[in-house]
Design a protein around this motif. Structure first.
Motif, PDB file in Angstrom:
ATOM      1  N   UNK A  60       0.832  -1.212   0.000  1.00 28.67           N
ATOM      2  CA  UNK A  60       0.000   0.000   0.000  1.00 28.67           C
ATOM      3  C   UNK A  60       0.866   1.261   0.000  1.00 28.67           C
ATOM      4  N   UNK A  61       1.956   1.251   0.757  1.00 29.86           N
ATOM      5  CA  UNK A  61       2.848   2.417   0.804  1.00 29.86           C
ATOM      6  C   UNK A  61       3.477   2.672  -0.557  1.00 29.86           C
ATOM      7  N   UNK A  62       3.905   1.607  -1.245  1.00 35.08           N
ATOM      8  CA  UNK A  62       4.502   1.777  -2.574  1.00 35.08           C
ATOM      9  C   UNK A  62       3.465   2.306  -3.564  1.00 35.08           C
ATOM     10  N   UNK A  63       2.236   1.785  -3.493  1.00 37.31           N
ATOM     11  CA  UNK A  63       1.171   2.272  -4.375  1.00 37.31           C
ATOM     12  C   UNK A  63       0.875   3.743  -4.091  1.00 37.31           C
ATOM     13  N   UNK A  64       0.855   4.108  -2.819  1.00 35.12           N
ATOM     14  CA  UNK A  64       0.636   5.505  -2.444  1.00 35.12           C
ATOM     15  C   UNK A  64       1.753   6.405  -2.927  1.00 35.12           C
ATOM     16  N   UNK A  65       2.987   5.919  -2.839  1.00 33.24           N
ATOM     17  CA  UNK A  65       4.136   6.706  -3.308  1.00 33.24           C
ATOM     18  C   UNK A  65       4.051   6.937  -4.809  1.00 33.24           C
ATOM     19  N   UNK A  66       3.729   5.893  -5.555  1.00 33.24           N
ATOM     20  CA  UNK A  66       3.606   6.021  -7.010  1.00 33.24           C
ATOM     21  C   UNK A  66       2.502   7.031  -7.347  1.00 33.24           C
ATOM     22  N   UNK A  90      10.561   5.441 -10.609  1.00 29.32           N
ATOM     23  CA  UNK A  90      11.096   4.162 -11.081  1.00 29.32           C
ATOM     24  C   UNK A  90      11.343   3.181  -9.950  1.00 29.32           C
ATOM     25  N   UNK A  91      11.971   3.648  -8.874  1.00 29.93           N
ATOM     26  CA  UNK A  91      12.248   2.779  -7.737  1.00 29.93           C
ATOM     27  C   UNK A  91      10.984   2.305  -7.044  1.00 29.93           C
ATOM     28  N   UNK A  92      10.048   3.216  -6.811  1.00 30.20           N
ATOM     29  CA  UNK A  92       8.803   2.847  -6.134  1.00 30.20           C
ATOM     30  C   UNK A  92       7.960   1.901  -6.985  1.00 30.20           C
ATOM     31  N   UNK A  95       9.521  -1.613  -6.860  1.00 29.73           N
ATOM     32  CA  UNK A  95       9.203  -2.271  -5.585  1.00 29.73           C
ATOM     33  C   UNK A  95       7.733  -2.678  -5.539  1.00 29.73           C
ATOM     34  N   UNK A  96       6.853  -1.825  -6.063  1.00 22.48           N
ATOM     35  CA  UNK A  96       5.432  -2.158  -6.105  1.00 22.48           C
ATOM     36  C   UNK A  96       5.197  -3.420  -6.935  1.00 22.48           C
ATOM     37  N   UNK A  97       5.847  -3.525  -8.078  1.00 23.87           N
ATOM     38  CA  UNK A  97       5.692  -4.722  -8.911  1.00 23.87           C
ATOM     39  C   UNK A  97       6.179  -5.971  -8.178  1.00 23.87           C
ATOM     40  N   UNK A  98       7.290  -5.851  -7.455  1.00 21.86           N
ATOM     41  CA  UNK A  98       7.760  -6.980  -6.654  1.00 21.86           C
ATOM     42  C   UNK A  98       6.703  -7.379  -5.629  1.00 21.86           C
ATOM     43  N   UNK A  99       6.181  -6.398  -4.917  1.00 28.04           N
ATOM     44  CA  UNK A  99       5.182  -6.681  -3.877  1.00 28.04           C
ATOM     45  C   UNK A  99       3.918  -7.304  -4.463  1.00 28.04           C
ATOM     46  N   UNK A 130      16.118   5.215  -5.318  1.00 31.27           N
ATOM     47  CA  UNK A 130      15.327   5.851  -4.271  1.00 31.27           C
ATOM     48  C   UNK A 130      16.200   6.687  -3.338  1.00 31.27           C
ATOM     49  N   UNK A 131      17.343   6.147  -2.951  1.00 31.57           N
ATOM     50  CA  UNK A 131      18.251   6.873  -2.060  1.00 31.57           C
ATOM     51  C   UNK A 131      18.811   8.112  -2.756  1.00 31.57           C
TER      52      UNK A 131
END
Length: 163
Positions: A60-66, A90-92, A95-99, A130-131
């Motif tokens: 949910x956090x990654x989806x919210x970030x995107x 790109x980073x978020x 990670x969202x796709x992984x999740x 991301x960093x």
């Protein structure tokens, strides 16, 4: 912004595909002794494997970030901020796709990490983006560089504003 996001996403996913095939079974590749090793780690949590039992929260956090990055991008007119938002998007997204799509289950997938920084933590290319994006965001914020409203964008300056 979108081009950088797609480049980050493709490089991250390709490197994870490579890591899954080349580093499975406990294989390790030493790049710089005691500083940088490539080894596979499937991470159900966040940084430092925190929150392993609540993987869905990170989804949910990654989806919210995107969504937040795409919303902010509507006002984008600064090339420096385009780099920031592209790296973060790109980073978020990666990670969202992984999740969403990696085992063990939909929206509970584990992120593929494989870059071991001297035993301190293990990350991936998306983490680097991301960093770096966060560091640049911090610098742009410190310097007061706006996301939008660059000089010459048609807005009146304080001196020109009749109000």
């Amino acid at each position: 912004m979108i081009v950088l996001a797609v480049v980050v996403l493709l490089i991250d996913q390709a490197s994870k595909f490579w890591a899954m095939s080349a580093l499975s079974g406990g294989a390790e590749i030493t790049v710089i002794p005691r500083l940088l090793t490539l080894r596979l780690l499937l991470n159900p949590g966040a940084a430092f494997s925190l929150g392993e039992g609540v993987t869905w929260v990170f989804t949910l956090a990654a989806a919210g970030a995107v969504a937040g990055i795409l919303y902010a991008a509507r006002r984008l007119s600064s090339p420096a901020w385009a780099v920031v938002l592209g790296a973060l998007l790109g980073g978020a997204t990666s990670h969202l796709l992984d999740r969403l799509f990696r085992p063990p289950a939909f929206a509970q997938g584990h992120v593929v990490d494989f870059i071991d920084y001297g035993g301190l933590f293990v990350g991936n290319v998306a983490d680097i983006a991301l960093t770096g994006g966060c560091a640049l965001l911090f610098l742009l914020s410190l310097r007061g560089i706006p996301l939008a409203g660059a000089p010459g964008d048609g807005r009146l300056s304080a001196a020109q504003d009749p109000a």
